[in-house]
Motif scaffolding. Structure first.
Motif, PDB file in Angstrom:
ATOM      1  N   LEU A 154       0.816  -1.210   0.000  1.00 32.37           N
ATOM      2  CA  LEU A 154       0.000   0.000   0.000  1.00 32.37           C
ATOM      3  C   LEU A 154       0.854   1.266   0.000  1.00 32.37           C
ATOM      4  O   LEU A 154       0.517   2.256  -0.658  1.00 32.37           O
ATOM      5  CB  LEU A 154      -0.924   0.004   1.227  1.00 32.37           C
ATOM      6  CG  LEU A 154      -2.066  -1.011   1.220  1.00 32.37           C
ATOM      7  CD1 LEU A 154      -2.672  -1.131   2.610  1.00 32.37           C
ATOM      8  CD2 LEU A 154      -3.135  -0.616   0.206  1.00 32.37           C
ATOM      9  N   ASP A 155       1.950   1.228   0.741  1.00 33.49           N
ATOM     10  CA  ASP A 155       2.792   2.426   0.864  1.00 33.49           C
ATOM     11  C   ASP A 155       4.264   2.018   0.878  1.00 33.49           C
ATOM     12  O   ASP A 155       4.901   1.983   1.938  1.00 33.49           O
ATOM     13  CB  ASP A 155       2.430   3.184   2.149  1.00 33.49           C
ATOM     14  CG  ASP A 155       3.214   4.482   2.287  1.00 33.49           C
ATOM     15  OD1 ASP A 155       3.809   4.923   1.286  1.00 33.49           O
ATOM     16  OD2 ASP A 155       3.227   5.056   3.398  1.00 33.49           O
ATOM     17  N   PRO A 156       4.819   1.724  -0.288  1.00 30.84           N
ATOM     18  CA  PRO A 156       6.206   1.254  -0.344  1.00 30.84           C
ATOM     19  C   PRO A 156       7.241   2.322   0.008  1.00 30.84           C
ATOM     20  O   PRO A 156       8.404   1.997   0.224  1.00 30.84           O
ATOM     21  CB  PRO A 156       6.358   0.797  -1.800  1.00 30.84           C
ATOM     22  CG  PRO A 156       5.330   1.569  -2.551  1.00 30.84           C
ATOM     23  CD  PRO A 156       4.180   1.739  -1.613  1.00 30.84           C
ATOM     24  N   GLU A 157       6.833   3.587   0.070  1.00 26.85           N
ATOM     25  CA  GLU A 157       7.782   4.655   0.370  1.00 26.85           C
ATOM     26  C   GLU A 157       8.002   4.849   1.868  1.00 26.85           C
ATOM     27  O   GLU A 157       8.922   5.563   2.265  1.00 26.85           O
ATOM     28  CB  GLU A 157       7.293   5.977  -0.243  1.00 26.85           C
ATOM     29  CG  GLU A 157       7.181   5.957  -1.758  1.00 26.85           C
ATOM     30  CD  GLU A 157       8.485   5.592  -2.430  1.00 26.85           C
ATOM     31  OE1 GLU A 157       9.540   6.101  -1.996  1.00 26.85           O
ATOM     32  OE2 GLU A 157       8.472   4.777  -3.369  1.00 26.85           O
ATOM     33  N   GLU A 158       7.178   4.232   2.699  1.00 35.79           N
ATOM     34  CA  GLU A 158       7.302   4.410   4.146  1.00 35.79           C
ATOM     35  C   GLU A 158       8.384   3.478   4.696  1.00 35.79           C
ATOM     36  O   GLU A 158       8.235   2.253   4.667  1.00 35.79           O
ATOM     37  CB  GLU A 158       5.960   4.113   4.824  1.00 35.79           C
ATOM     38  CG  GLU A 158       6.012   4.078   6.343  1.00 35.79           C
ATOM     39  CD  GLU A 158       6.600   5.341   6.940  1.00 35.79           C
ATOM     40  OE1 GLU A 158       7.543   5.220   7.753  1.00 35.79           O
ATOM     41  OE2 GLU A 158       6.123   6.445   6.585  1.00 35.79           O
ATOM     42  N   PRO A 159       9.490   4.019   5.206  1.00 37.72           N
ATOM     43  CA  PRO A 159      10.581   3.155   5.678  1.00 37.72           C
ATOM     44  C   PRO A 159      10.196   2.261   6.847  1.00 37.72           C
ATOM     45  O   PRO A 159      10.672   1.122   6.947  1.00 37.72           O
ATOM     46  CB  PRO A 159      11.677   4.158   6.071  1.00 37.72           C
ATOM     47  CG  PRO A 159      10.986   5.471   6.225  1.00 37.72           C
ATOM     48  CD  PRO A 159       9.824   5.449   5.302  1.00 37.72           C
ATOM     49  N   ASP A 160       9.339   2.759   7.727  1.00 42.61           N
ATOM     50  CA  ASP A 160       8.956   1.941   8.879  1.00 42.61           C
ATOM     51  C   ASP A 160       8.241   0.666   8.446  1.00 42.61           C
ATOM     52  O   ASP A 160       8.313  -0.357   9.132  1.00 42.61           O
ATOM     53  CB  ASP A 160       8.060   2.743   9.823  1.00 42.61           C
ATOM     54  CG  ASP A 160       7.845   2.031  11.150  1.00 42.61           C
ATOM     55  OD1 ASP A 160       8.835   1.555  11.734  1.00 42.61           O
ATOM     56  OD2 ASP A 160       6.687   1.940  11.595  1.00 42.61           O
ATOM     57  N   GLY A 161       7.561   0.723   7.305  1.00 40.64           N
ATOM     58  CA  GLY A 161       6.894  -0.475   6.799  1.00 40.64           C
ATOM     59  C   GLY A 161       7.891  -1.582   6.496  1.00 40.64           C
ATOM     60  O   GLY A 161       7.679  -2.747   6.854  1.00 40.64           O
ATOM     61  N   TRP A 162       9.003  -1.219   5.842  1.00 42.19           N
ATOM     62  CA  TRP A 162      10.025  -2.215   5.507  1.00 42.19           C
ATOM     63  C   TRP A 162      10.754  -2.697   6.758  1.00 42.19           C
ATOM     64  O   TRP A 162      11.110  -3.880   6.864  1.00 42.19           O
ATOM     65  CB  TRP A 162      11.016  -1.627   4.506  1.00 42.19           C
ATOM     66  CG  TRP A 162      10.387  -1.358   3.183  1.00 42.19           C
ATOM     67  CD1 TRP A 162      10.028  -0.146   2.668  1.00 42.19           C
ATOM     68  CD2 TRP A 162       9.992  -2.330   2.209  1.00 42.19           C
ATOM     69  NE1 TRP A 162       9.441  -0.296   1.436  1.00 42.19           N
ATOM     70  CE2 TRP A 162       9.409  -1.629   1.130  1.00 42.19           C
ATOM     71  CE3 TRP A 162      10.078  -3.721   2.146  1.00 42.19           C
ATOM     72  CZ2 TRP A 162       8.916  -2.277  -0.001  1.00 42.19           C
ATOM     73  CZ3 TRP A 162       9.587  -4.365   1.018  1.00 42.19           C
ATOM     74  CH2 TRP A 162       9.018  -3.646  -0.039  1.00 42.19           C
ATOM     75  N   LEU A 163      10.962  -1.787   7.706  1.00 43.69           N
ATOM     76  CA  LEU A 163      11.617  -2.186   8.954  1.00 43.69           C
ATOM     77  C   LEU A 163      10.777  -3.211   9.706  1.00 43.69           C
ATOM     78  O   LEU A 163      11.286  -4.266  10.128  1.00 43.69           O
ATOM     79  CB  LEU A 163      11.849  -0.951   9.831  1.00 43.69           C
ATOM     80  CG  LEU A 163      12.411  -1.231  11.228  1.00 43.69           C
ATOM     81  CD1 LEU A 163      13.786  -1.875  11.142  1.00 43.69           C
ATOM     82  CD2 LEU A 163      12.465   0.058  12.054  1.00 43.69           C
ATOM     83  N   GLN A 164       9.489  -2.916   9.866  1.00 47.45           N
ATOM     84  CA  GLN A 164       8.622  -3.834  10.603  1.00 47.45           C
ATOM     85  C   GLN A 164       8.449  -5.160   9.860  1.00 47.45           C
ATOM     86  O   GLN A 164       8.412  -6.226  10.478  1.00 47.45           O
ATOM     87  CB  GLN A 164       7.255  -3.182  10.855  1.00 47.45           C
ATOM     88  CG  GLN A 164       7.310  -1.906  11.676  1.00 47.45           C
ATOM     89  CD  GLN A 164       8.011  -2.090  13.008  1.00 47.45           C
ATOM     90  OE1 GLN A 164       7.960  -3.154  13.626  1.00 47.45           O
ATOM     91  NE2 GLN A 164       8.692  -1.046  13.457  1.00 47.45           N
TER      92      GLN A 164
END
Length: 296
Positions: A154-164
């Protein structure tokens, strides 16, 4: 009443009428298709869609239909935003002369606005997916992983998404952890976000340390420490940046210690200790910083 030859005349009239009426109907249908009613009430001097299309030059039917839809979009914006009526009327008038520039400006602004709204909605949906995953994680790691995967879609630009995603994948024993942390580093680099790059390298170092690749782990920790030094230098009075830097020295010290290099381990620990002491002097009541000092 018809008499004598009248029945023949009547039949002829009926026959002619049977031909003329369908032809007229077809003709009207064609005219109506290429000159549909305007999408909104217009002033007498406002150009019709048909007039605009004619002004834009001869074109095939499949080229005209998207233009009808585009003109309808201008009328829609006019209805939704009455304050722009004058500007849109001007654009429609220019279209009648074959000038599309003003219409393009209006529709480009409309596109940009919708993209902003769309991005905001997607970011909110991604955040909701991460929040959901936080609870699911307590009882089902694999379902939590799926929720985090949805968040980065949904939001590939959010770094916290990849971290989590990486952290949960690592906990679940999923190979996607490596990809997630590398993706975090790549996107943070593209966005110029130094701290997030440091976090990515720290996580990659943790992964290497878990699998016994101490040399690679040390390399990642050193890259993280270098990035955090850059980050801290941008705001020397920011205690959180200093704490992040202190922790990075401790990680490097742990690797040296595990490898039996006591001298380098001691040097790294001392670097971290100096920062930790300064932080506790700034805020003696901060329990996190006191704990960092005791560990160091």
């Amino acid at each position: 009443m018809f008499t004598g030859d009248d029945p023949q005349i009547l039949n002829l009239i009926v026959t002619i009428a049977g031909v003329i009426v369908p032809v007229a109907s077809v003709g009207w249908a064609i005219f109506a298709h290429y000159n549909p009613p305007d999408a909104s009430p217009t002033k007498d001097n406002e150009p019709t869609k048909g007039a605009i299309i004619d002004a834009l030059g001869k074109m095939a039917r499949e080229e005209r239909e998207p233009l009808f839809a585009a003109i309808d979009a201008l009328y829609r914006i006019r209805r939704e935003k009455p304050e722009k009526a004058e500007v849109i009327d001007g654009a429609l008038a220019l279209l009648k002369t074959g000038d599309t520039s003003r219409a393009e400006e209006i529709l480009r602004a409309d596109l940009d606005e919708k993209k902003r709204i769309g991005r905001k909605a997607l970011k909110e949906a991604a955040a909701a997916a991460r929040h959901l995953a936080a609870f699911i994680y307590l009882h089902d790691t694999h379902k939590a992983l799926a929720s985090h995967q949805e968040a980065v879609r949904l939001d590939p630009e959010e770094p916290d998404g990849w971290l989590q995603l990486g952290r949960v994948a690592l906990r679940a024993g999923d190979s996607e952890a490596l990809r997630a942390f590398r993706e975090l580093d790549r996107r943070a680099r593209e966005q110029g976000r130094i701290r997030w790059r440091a976090i990515a390298h720290s996580q990659l170092g943790d992964m290497d340390e878990l699998r016994g690749a101490s040399a690679s782990a040390l390399n990642h920790y050193q890259q993280a420490q270098s990035l955090l030094e850059q980050w801290a230098a941008l705001a020397l009075d920011d205690p959180q940046r200093q704490r992040d830097l202190s922790v990075s020295f401790d990680r490097i010290g742990d690797i040296y210690l595990a490898n039996g290099d006591g001298a380098k381990a001691l040097a790294a620990f001392q670097e971290g200790l100096v920062i930790a002491r300064k932080l506790t002097e700034l805020d003696p009541a901060n329990t996190d910083w006191q704990r960092d000092l005791s560990v160091s």
